[in-house]
Design a protein around this motif. Structure first.
Motif, PDB file in Angstrom:
ATOM      1  N   ASN A   1      10.705  12.956   2.986  1.00  0.00           N
ATOM      2  CA  ASN A   1      11.735  11.918   3.034  1.00  0.00           C
ATOM      3  C   ASN A   1      11.940  11.356   1.624  1.00  0.00           C
ATOM      4  O   ASN A   1      10.999  10.823   1.017  1.00  0.00           O
TER       5      ASN A   1
ATOM      6  N   ARG B   1      10.844   7.639   1.216  1.00  0.00           N
ATOM      7  CA  ARG B   1       9.383   7.479   1.190  1.00  0.00           C
ATOM      8  C   ARG B   1       8.805   7.986  -0.143  1.00  0.00           C
ATOM      9  O   ARG B   1       7.885   7.388  -0.692  1.00  0.00           O
TER      10      ARG B   1
ATOM     11  N   PRO C   1       7.609   7.452   9.694  1.00  0.00           N
ATOM     12  CA  PRO C   1       8.425   6.326  10.179  1.00  0.00           C
ATOM     13  C   PRO C   1       8.563   5.179   9.191  1.00  0.00           C
ATOM     14  O   PRO C   1       9.560   4.463   9.202  1.00  0.00           O
ATOM     15  N   ALA C   2       7.545   4.981   8.335  1.00  0.00           N
ATOM     16  CA  ALA C   2       7.560   3.890   7.353  1.00  0.00           C
ATOM     17  C   ALA C   2       6.395   4.096   6.398  1.00  0.00           C
ATOM     18  O   ALA C   2       5.451   4.815   6.707  1.00  0.00           O
TER      19      ALA C   2
ATOM     20  N   HIS D   1      10.237  -5.879   7.348  1.00  0.00           N
ATOM     21  CA  HIS D   1       8.941  -5.229   7.487  1.00  0.00           C
ATOM     22  C   HIS D   1       8.387  -5.529   8.875  1.00  0.00           C
ATOM     23  O   HIS D   1       8.879  -6.413   9.562  1.00  0.00           O
TER      24      HIS D   1
ATOM     25  N   TYR E   1       4.163  -2.485   7.250  1.00  0.00           N
ATOM     26  CA  TYR E   1       5.003  -1.295   7.366  1.00  0.00           C
ATOM     27  C   TYR E   1       6.381  -1.604   6.792  1.00  0.00           C
ATOM     28  O   TYR E   1       7.040  -2.552   7.209  1.00  0.00           O
TER      29      TYR E   1
ATOM     30  N   LYS F   1      10.106   0.234   5.586  1.00  0.00           N
ATOM     31  CA  LYS F   1      10.933   1.437   5.655  1.00  0.00           C
ATOM     32  C   LYS F   1      11.690   1.722   4.367  1.00  0.00           C
ATOM     33  O   LYS F   1      12.056   2.855   4.103  1.00  0.00           O
ATOM     34  N   ASP F   2      11.943   0.680   3.560  1.00  0.00           N
ATOM     35  CA  ASP F   2      12.701   0.875   2.324  1.00  0.00           C
ATOM     36  C   ASP F   2      12.361  -0.251   1.347  1.00  0.00           C
ATOM     37  O   ASP F   2      12.748  -1.397   1.553  1.00  0.00           O
TER      38      ASP F   2
END
Length: 134
Positions: A17, A20, A74-75, A97, A105, A107-108
């Protein structure tokens, strides 16, 4: 990230990804600054910075990374081994988060306050690596 451990580079390059992978690059720099420690592979798929010694009431003890992250599908998981609750005030201002007991966690990372994240990582690392006075 010119001077990164070859095993850390290999892990980051293997992240499929692109978000990530980009976030892993950012976290290596951020966590290195926050801890003063170089990135290394701590466990399979986990990049760690420094170490601390833990000792549970059960008698179990060992060493673990003082700070770390894992670029999961996923994260990205950011480990706060002193517990997420210790950073509740700062995390209110972080941005999008989710949390577990000792995990954050994201994601971006482009959507979070990186200064706040660096303060959280630094605070967690310092709490874990502070010498125990008996």
């Amino acid at each position: 990230m010119a001077d990164v451990d070859p095993e850390v580079r290999k892990l980051i390059d293997s992240v499929e990804n692109p978000v990530r992978r980009r976030d892993a690059e950012t976290l290596v720099e951020l966590m290195s600054r926050a801890t003063g420690q170089p990135a290394r592979i701590a466990y399979s798929g986990i990049v760690g910075f420094g170490t601390y010694h833990y000792h549970y009431e059960s008698g179990r003890q060992g060493d673990a990374p003082g700070a770390g992250f894992a670029p999961r599908k996923p994260a990205t998981t950011i480990y706060l081994n002193d517990g997420v609750a210790a950073h509740a005030d700062e995390l209110e201002h972080l941005g999008p988060h989710t949390t577990g007991v000792g995990c954050l966690y994201v994601k971006d990372l482009e959507q979070v306050d990186l200064d706040a994240l660096e303060r959280v990582v630094r605070s967690s690392y310092e709490a874990l690596t502070r010498p125990v006075v008996e």
